[in-house]
Scaffold this active site. Structure first.
Site, PDB file in Angstrom:
ATOM      1  N   THR A   1       0.820  -1.221   0.000  1.00  0.00           N
ATOM      2  CA  THR A   1       0.000   0.000   0.000  1.00  0.00           C
ATOM      3  C   THR A   1       0.846   1.261   0.000  1.00  0.00           C
ATOM      4  O   THR A   1       0.489   2.264  -0.615  1.00  0.00           O
ATOM      5  CB  THR A   1      -0.919  -0.011   1.250  1.00  0.00           C
ATOM      6  OG1 THR A   1      -1.802  -1.117   1.132  1.00  0.00           O
ATOM      7  CG2 THR A   1      -1.725   1.271   1.368  1.00  0.00           C
TER       8      THR A   1
ATOM      9  N   THR B   1       1.808  -4.655   4.094  1.00  0.00           N
ATOM     10  CA  THR B   1       1.691  -5.020   5.514  1.00  0.00           C
ATOM     11  C   THR B   1       1.031  -6.382   5.725  1.00  0.00           C
ATOM     12  O   THR B   1       1.238  -7.008   6.760  1.00  0.00           O
ATOM     13  CB  THR B   1       0.871  -3.968   6.280  1.00  0.00           C
ATOM     14  OG1 THR B   1      -0.429  -3.884   5.682  1.00  0.00           O
ATOM     15  CG2 THR B   1       1.535  -2.618   6.245  1.00  0.00           C
TER      16      THR B   1
HETATM   17  N1  ASN Z   1      -2.777  -5.211   0.852  1.00  0.00           N
HETATM   18  C1  ASN Z   1      -1.645  -4.387   1.221  1.00  0.00           C
HETATM   19  C2  ASN Z   1      -0.403  -5.255   1.115  1.00  0.00           C
HETATM   20  O1  ASN Z   1      -0.130  -6.044   1.963  1.00  0.00           O
HETATM   21  C3  ASN Z   1      -1.848  -3.855   2.613  1.00  0.00           C
HETATM   22  C4  ASN Z   1      -0.844  -2.817   3.042  1.00  0.00           C
HETATM   23  O2  ASN Z   1       0.284  -2.760   2.580  1.00  0.00           O
HETATM   24  N2  ASN Z   1      -1.204  -1.947   3.980  1.00  0.00           N
HETATM   25  O3  ASN Z   1       0.295  -5.157   0.127  1.00  0.00           O
END
Ligand code: ASN
Length: 356
Positions: free
Chosen positions: A25, A105
């Site tokens: 993200t 994340t």
């Molecule tokens: N869906 C995203 C990922 O893991 C979530 C994030 O990075 N906050 O790439």
């Protein structure tokens, strides 16, 4: 790869940080179907860092950015992603004084745990970070996370794989994502923080880190590592009413070489001999079986209740207070090495990098 030194106070090549951008993200941009990983991260990161107060910009370490060609949402990461990152860091280890991995994340803690085993004996920082909001979103957490990750990656006393998020530095193999929306998304529930942001300072706590503890420890040679086969290790979280045939459907498959069970409380399994029989049969076939609790805090051992007693006899190893990520990636790590079954079992119950 691009070099950027925003008012950096160091020009020594030996004190450069390598930032590896994998997606997530933090670097995402709007697209017709929702957010997708965006490119040109180096320029965007540099632009974001100019928003820091001038004194903080001056304190930034020198860094270079390299981006993976295929950028991913981390939900698409696999054990091969973990292995590629370890390989890339290993290849560039002596050219940089520290590493920052920009990662989504969702599976960041899985990658962190696997890297911690693969890079065992590490003598410099590897800091993973990401964000809950894209870099360019209003009030994004991205800039603060990037800033902290760079500052910790520049501290030579930090000699392990760590996660920096929302002002906290966590041991990588102890981190879990505990919130799907809040900026403070990661926690280390069974081990204290190994560092944190205090005002404008990024304070590392050496007495909690591996730097001192692992000095002189044997370093695993990555070239000996065979490809981690996807699907070799499975994870089975118990539910009330689980039947032996259901457990057997997972463990009986000849492609499965190891399994992580998540039991009740302090390590309890329903009092059903046929469940234990499935486990004993799998273990007898040379499958590496381990168990932790479903409770995110505390540890699993099999001696407290009669309901857990048969697990040791069935060959299941107690995972103590390891996170699911730590236990699962440890099984994958041990199975990827040319070790005897007894060595694999022995190492599983030994703390290799402060994971238990
Ligand atoms: N869906 C995203 C990922 O893991 C979530 C994030 O990075 N906050 O790439």
């Amino acid at each position: 790869m691009s070099l950027y030194s925003p008012l950096a106070n160091s020009d020594s090549a030996a004190e450069r940080i390598l930032v590896i951008y994998t997606g997530g993200t933090i670097g995402m941009q709007p697209h017709a179907h929702g957010l997708v990983p965006g490119g040109d991260f180096s320029t965007r990161m540099a632009a974001a860092l100019t928003q820091l107060p001038i004194t903080q910009q001056q304190a930034l370490p020198l860094y270079e950015v390299t981006s993976y060609v295929t950028l991913i949402d981390s939900s698409a990461a696999t054990p091969l992603t973990w292995q590629r990152l370890a390989h890339d860091i290993n290849e560039k280890l002596t050219a940089y004084s520290g590493f920052v991995i920009i990662h989504g994340t969702d599976t960041l803690s899985w990658t962190a745990a696997s890297l911690a085993y693969q890079l065992q004996g590490l003598d410099r920082p590897v800091v993973l970070t990401g964000a809950m909001q894209p870099l360019e979103a209003p009030a994004s957490d991205a800039l603060a996370n990037l800033h902290g990750a760079l500052m910790f990656a520049a501290q030579p006393a930090l000699q392990e794989v760590a996660v920096y998020f929302a002002g906290k530095l966590l041991r990588g193999v102890r981190a879990v994502k505990q919130h799907s929306e809040a900026a403070d998304a990661f926690a280390s529930l069974n081990y204290p923080l190994i560092g944190e942001r205090v005002g404008d300072d990024f304070v590392y706590y050496p007495s909690r880190g591996l730097g001192l503890q692992q000095r002189g420890a044997p370093r695993f040679e990555l070239p000996d590592y065979r490809l981690i086969n996807q699907g070799e290790v499975v994870r089975v979280v118990l539910w009330p009413g689980i039947s032996a045939w259901q457990l057997d459907a997972w463990l009986g498959d000849s492609r499965v070489k190891g399994a992580l069970l998540q039991l009740w409380g302090a390590g309890n399994l329903p009092d059903q001999p046929d469940l234990l029989n499935v486990l004993a049969r799998a273990s007898g076939e040379g499958k590496l079986l381990a168990a932790i609790s479903q409770c995110p805090q505390g540890s699993a051992h099999f001696s407290t209740y009669a309901a857990g007693h048969g697990l040791s006899d069935a060959g299941v190893l107690a995972g103590d207070d390891m996170t699911p990520e730590a236990a699962f990636t440890k099984l994958a790590h041990l199975l990827a090495q040319p070790l005897s079954f007894e060595d694999q079992r022995q190492r599983f119950v030994t703390s290799l990098i402060g994971e238990r």
